[in-house]
Design an enzyme around this catalytic site. Structure first.
Site, PDB file in Angstrom:
ATOM      1  N   GLY B 148       0.837  -1.188   0.008  1.00 36.00           N
ATOM      2  CA  GLY B 148      -0.134  -0.045  -0.035  1.00 36.00           C
ATOM      3  C   GLY B 148       0.929   1.062   0.129  1.00 36.00           C
ATOM      4  CB  CYS B 149       0.203   4.576  -1.127  1.00 30.92           C
ATOM      5  SG  CYS B 149      -1.715   4.879  -0.419  1.00 30.92           S
ATOM      6  CE1 TYR B 150      -1.412   7.978   4.063  1.00 26.89           C
ATOM      7  CE2 TYR B 150      -3.554   6.676   3.462  1.00 26.89           C
ATOM      8  CZ  TYR B 150      -3.003   8.048   4.008  1.00 26.89           C
ATOM      9  OH  TYR B 150      -3.788   8.862   3.903  1.00 26.89           O
ATOM     10  CB  ALA B 153       5.371   6.635   2.874  1.00 27.73           C
TER      11      ALA B 153
END
Lengths: 345, 345, 345, 345
Positions: B148-150, B153
Site C-alpha cells: 500500500g502507499c502509506y 512510506a
C-alpha cells in the site's frame, strides 16, 4: 469604544478589520503600519473598497494614545515587546497577537525565539488569552497575550482530559498541519505559489517556538513539568489549522464517555463544537469563523486517545480570539461581531 | 516480455502505462477494464493520444492468459482475489497493486477489509513487494502483493531503526497525509473539488486497513507482536504521501548518528534518499518519480525519534514499485524505465 | 417575514442559509430537499452546527404554502418550472435561482436547455432580477428569475457602454472563467478533485445556455437583435467568476472617460466597485461577498474596449443577489444582511 | 555534444535539466547561475539528488566557451542580449529562452520591454524557434530565439487558418490563461500562495510584451500589418497555459472541415494533437510534456472561429521546445528525449 490596530497591513490586521465591520460598540480610529504608512488601506487591499476609507499611519505613541482606549497588535515577532510598555504606561489596554508576551519565562523566550527580551516587567502580568480556558482572568487584564494559532487548536483539544487527569502529559504528541497564511504576508520563496502548491512540507520539527507556549499551559493545568513533542507541516491551502494529538490514557475509557466529557466541559462555549463518534472535523468547516471543532477516538488496541481539532488560523487562531478577548474585557457578550457562518464550500 | 494491465482505466493503471512507455523489455499486449471495455484508452484519457493506440478489453481469462507472461492488477479492493488464482494456475506471474493478498492472516483481512476472503491458498505464497526490504525473495515470486502507499512510506522510514532494534515498536505512531488520487477515480462527494480544496480532513482514524499491513512487517522484523497507531489525513493535492512517524528511542543517540545509519542501510538503494540534518523532504520533491525521501531528528527533550518520509503515492506507492518488482523478478536492473526526475515545480 | 428555501442542501441553498443568518426581518421556517429530506441540516453540513437546528423536509405544497410568505428556489434545472406555478397561485412570492424562468421565449429555452417548458404562462410576468439594472421593476414582482452567475458578471460589465450606445453589440465576445462550485454539489467525474486541480478546461463553447440570457438583456437595452460569442472555462478554484469581455468601440474614447462613465452609472450602487486605470480586479477580492468589481481599458491599437468583471458566483451570482431582490421587493435597504467584507486572503 | 545551461537555478533551467536526463547525444558540462554560484544544484533543488551532482558556476565566458558547443540561456529578461554576442563570436550555438532576441525591430523591443537594446546586430540573424512552423530555417541557426509561452500556444492554434487565409487577422483576440510558474522563481507578493490560491487575476491587459511577438509571426504569414488584442490571466495552478482565440472567418466553413485542415497541417508533427469535434483540451492533458493540444469550433451564429490551445508553459512553452530546436539544429530526431507521457492525474 475607540480602538486602533497596529500592523494593520498584515493578514492578522486585515482580518481584524473584516471581523470588526459590524461591531456595535467599537470605532476604529487608527490603523498603523510601519511599512505602508501614508497609503490608503484600499490601495493595498482593494477588497476593502466601500467598506473602510482610512489611511495607514506611522507609529506615533502620544498621538495614538490620545485617540484610542484599546490597541490590537498584529505585528511581526519582536515589535510589540518594544512598544506595548509605552502604551500600557498611558493606560491603554493592549491585546498582542504576536508571541512577545506569551512565555512567562524570559529564558524560555530567548531560547525558542532566538532574540532577547528586555521588557520582562509585563511578562508576569500579561494574561494568556485562551478565552474558553482563562475566561475568569481576562476581564481584569490590561495586557492580553493572544495565543498562537497552533496552541489554540492543540490546547482546546487537550483541556478536558488534562483537567480530568485522564492522560499522561509526557506522552502528548501534537502533529500540526497549517495553511500558508499563518506565515504572514512576507516575501519568501517558501511562501511562493509554485513551491507550495501540490506539496506538503514538514518544518521546524522539534524546534517550533509554539512548543513552550503549549507546555506552559499543560503544566499549569496538570501541575507537572512536562515535555511534549510538537511538529508542524505546511499544507497547500490558505487558511486552516488541524492538530492531530496523541496521548496515552491512564485508565480504560470509551470514546463515548470522553465525548460526553468534552461536551460537558465546553457546554457554555458557543465557539467549541464536538463531533459525534466516528465523525471528524475538517478545516473547511470552520473557514472564516471563530469556531473550534473537535473529534476524538480511543484507539483501543494501544489505549491511546487521538484528538483532532481544527480552527481558522486567522480567526480563532488570531483576530477572532483577540476580539473575543476584547469583548470579555469590556463585559460584552463574547460572541459580539463573531457570530458568522463558516464559508462552505 | 508480453504483459497486461487489469484495471487499466484507473489512476494506478494509467500510471503503469505512463511509466512503461520506454521500458526496453516489455510489450503491453492487453489493457483490461470491466467498466470501460470496448473503448479506446485515448477516448477516456486524451493525454495518451500519440502514445498508446489500444482498446480496453473485457476480462477473458483464457484469451488474456494466452497472450501475456505477466499481469499487473490495478483493480479495486476485492477483485484480484477472485481472478488472480485463475492466472496463477496457468503460470502467469501476477503483481497485485490492491490489498487482496497483503495480509497473511485471513482473519485480519476480513476484520479490516470487512469482506470475506475465499482464496486463502495464495496468501502464504504471495511475496510482499516492498522492493528495498524484500529484494531477496521477490525474484522467485509468482505472485507479488504490491505494498500500500502509506505502508511503503511509513515502513521505509522505520526499517533502519527497526532492524537496529533502537526503538520500542509499540511506541510507533504514524501520522499519514495523502493527496486525493489515492482514493482512485471514483464518483464520491468526498472526492469532489469543492469539498477537498482549501480543506484538510482526518479519516478512518484507528481503523485504516493499512494498519495490519504495517504491523505485519514490523512484527516480522522486530520479532514482536506489536500494536501501532496509524492515522490518515486527506490534504488538498492530487499526488503525494507524507508519513510523520514518532517512536521512542530505547537508547540515547544523536540525529547525526541515525542519519549515518539510514545512509548505510540504504547505501545500495537508488530510490531512497536521506536528507541532511535540519532539512526535511517535501512531497513535491518526489512528484512523478519512484523516489522515497527521508528526513529525521531526535527530539532530545523527549528522546523520541521523528521521521518524515515522502513518496508519490501513484509511483513508489503503486505503479512504480510494481514495475520495480517486475524488474527484480526478471533479473533486470530494478531502475529500468523508472529513472525519471521528479516534476518540479 | 416567513420564508422557505427549496433545494436547501445544494451549494446555493446553503449559501442562502449563511447570508440570512443575521437578516433582521426574516425567519426561515422551511428548508426543503428532495434528496435529503428527513435529515438534520447539520448532519449534511457540520459547519452549520450551533447556527441552524432544522430538519430538511419533503416538498409538500399546501404545508409549505401555509407557513411561508416567500420562497427561494435553489433547485436543479427543470424543477422550479413545475413547482413554482403552484406557489404563485397561492400568493407566495417566488425567487428562482435556477434558469427555468429567465428566457421570455419558450423556443429559446427549449433550444438551449434541451428540455420542454410546459408552463409558459409565467415566462412573461417573471422579472429578471439583475438588481442594479432592473431595480424599478423588481418591487412589484411576484416571481423573480434570478440571473445566472455568468450573465450577472458579464452584463454588469457591459451595461454602461451599452446604455451609452458606445459599442457595437454584435462585436461582443465574453470569455468566462469560473470556479467549480458553479456546477453544484453533484457527483460527476468532471468535478473530481484529481481531474480539476492543476487544470484549466474549456467547456460548452458556443453552446452554453447562458448565451441567450445575456443576449436577451443586451437586446432589451440596445434595441437590436444581436448575436454574441460566449465561452466558458473551468479554473481550479471553488468560488469566483471572471468575465473578460471584448467589444468594438464605435467612437474614439479614452480609458479615463469610460471609467468616469462607469462610476457615474453605478454611483448609487453599493455593490459595484470600479477600479482605477491600470488596476484589475481579482476574484478573491469579492470572495464571499455580494460585490461586483470592474476594471477596464481601451486597447487603442484596435479600438476595442476590454472589460474585466468579477463576482463570487454563489453570492452576487446566486444567493446574494436573490436576497438583494427579496430586500427590494419588501422595500428594505437592498444591502440588508449583505454588507460583509470579502474573505481575504 | 557538450552543452551548458545559463540561468540553471530558475524554473526554465531546472526543467532543461529534467528533460535532458536521458538525452543520448548530450553531456551537460556547465550549469551557470549568477545568484547561486558555488552551490551544489541539489542544495537548491533537493529533488535532483541522485540525478545531478554538479555545482553552479559563475559566468566566465572564456572558461565556458572552451567547454561547450551549445548553450541554453534561461535567464531573466535583459541578460542574454549582453552575453550571447560574446559566445556567438566564439562559435558557440546559443538557444535563448528569454525574449531578448525575438523581435526583429529594436524599436518594438524597447517600447514593449521598456529597456534599451544595444546589440541589434543579431536581431536579424536570430531564428525564431517555433519548431513546427520554422522547421526549415532552424537547422542553420547559430542563434535561436525560443518563443514565449503564450505565443507558442496562440500561434500553433492560429497557423493553419492563417496560412489558409480563412480569417481576418485584424479580428484576432487571444485570451490567455497561465499558471504561476511562468513568472519564474522570483520573490514577489504577486506570486505568494495566499494571494494566488482561490483567485483568478487579469494582468497587463493591452500591454503584454508578447503582443508584438505574436503579431510579428502573424504578419509574416499573412503578409499584412495587423493589430491583435491579447490579454493575460493568472490562474491558480503551477503549470499550464491555455489560449482561447477568437477570429472572424472570411468564408462559411464547418467545424469538421477546419478540423480536417488542422489535422493535415500538422500531419507530420508528433507534438501537436487535434481534438475531435466537441472535445476540448485541458492543460492537465499536456502536463510535463512537449505536446500542444488544440480544439476548435465554428460559432455559426457569429461566423467566428474559436480555438483552444494548451501547452505546458515550462515544456513546449520553454525548455521542451528549446531542446526540440537543439535536436533540429543537430539533425537528430526532434523528439529525442522529449517523448514522455503527460503526468495525469
Amino acid at each position: 469604544m475607540n480602538i486602533g490596530i497596529v500592523g494593520a497591513n498584515g493578514y492578522g490586521g486585515v482580518e481584524l478589520l473584516r471581523l470588526l465591520q459590524h461591531h456595535p460598540f467599537v470605532k476604529i480610529k487608527k490603523i498603523v503600519s510601519h511599512s505602508t504608512q501614508g497609503n490608503s488601506i484600499t490601495h493595498i487591499y482593494p477588497h476593502l473598497n466601500n467598506v473602510y476609507d482610512m489611511n495607514l499611519e506611522a507609529m506615533n505613541v502620544p498621538e495614538i494614545a490620545s485617540n484610542v482606549d484599546l490597541l490590537f497588535f498584529a505585528t511581526p515577532s519582536g515589535v510589540s515587546k518594544e512598544v506595548i510598555p509605552q502604551f500600557l504606561e498611558q493606560g491603554i489596554t493592549c491585546i498582542d497577537l504576536s508571541g512577545d508576551f506569551r512565555l512567562k519565562n524570559k529564558g524560555e523566550y530567548e531560547k525558542w525565539y532566538k532574540q532577547t527580551h528586555g521588557t520582562t516587567a509585563y511578562l508576569q502580568s500579561a494574561v494568556y488569552g485562551l478565552s474558553e480556558v482563562f475566561r475568569e482572568k481576562i476581564p481584569e487584564a490590561k495586557l492580553i497575550s493572544n495565543p498562537g494559532c497552533y496552541p489554540t487548536a492543540a490546547l482546546l483539544g487537550l483541556i478536558p482530559v488534562l483537567k480530568a487527569k485522564m492522560i499522561d502529559p509526557n506522552s502528548i504528541i501534537i502533529d500540526g498541519k497549517s495553511g500558508v497564511s499563518g506565515a504572514g504576508r512576507n516575501l519568501s520563496l517558501g511562501n511562493a505559489y509554485a513551491e507550495i502548491n501540490e506539496n506538503v512540507k514538514a518544518y521546524k520539527l522539534a524546534e517550533h517556538q509554539h512548543t513552550p507556549e503549549i507546555e506552559q499551559v499543560i503544566n499549569e493545568i496538570s501541575g507537572e513539568n512536562t515535555n511534549i513533542s510538537f511538529t508542524t507541516h505546511l499544507v497547500p491551502m490558505t487558511r486552516g489549522i488541524m492538530c492531530t494529538t496523541y496521548c496515552q490514557l491512564t485508565e480504560k475509557v470509551t470514546t463515548e464517555k470522553l465525548i460526553d466529557l468534552y461536551k460537558s466541559t465546553y457546554e457554555q462555549d458557543y465557539f467549541i463544537r464536538i463531533r459525534p463518534k466516528g465523525v471528524w472535523p475538517a478545516t473547511k468547516e470552520v473557514y472564516g469563523s471563530n469556531f473550534c471543532d473537535i473529534g476524538l477516538v480511543v484507539d483501543e488496541r494501544t489505549n491511546r486517545l487521538i484528538i483532532v481539532s481544527v480552527i481558522d488560523n486567522l480567526v480563532k487562531g488570531a483576530a477572532g480570539q483577540a476580539i473575543q478577548n476584547m469583548n470579555l474585557i469590556n463585559g460584552w457578550d463574547e460572541k459580539t461581531s463573531l457570530q458568522t457562518v463558516p464559508i462552505y464550500p
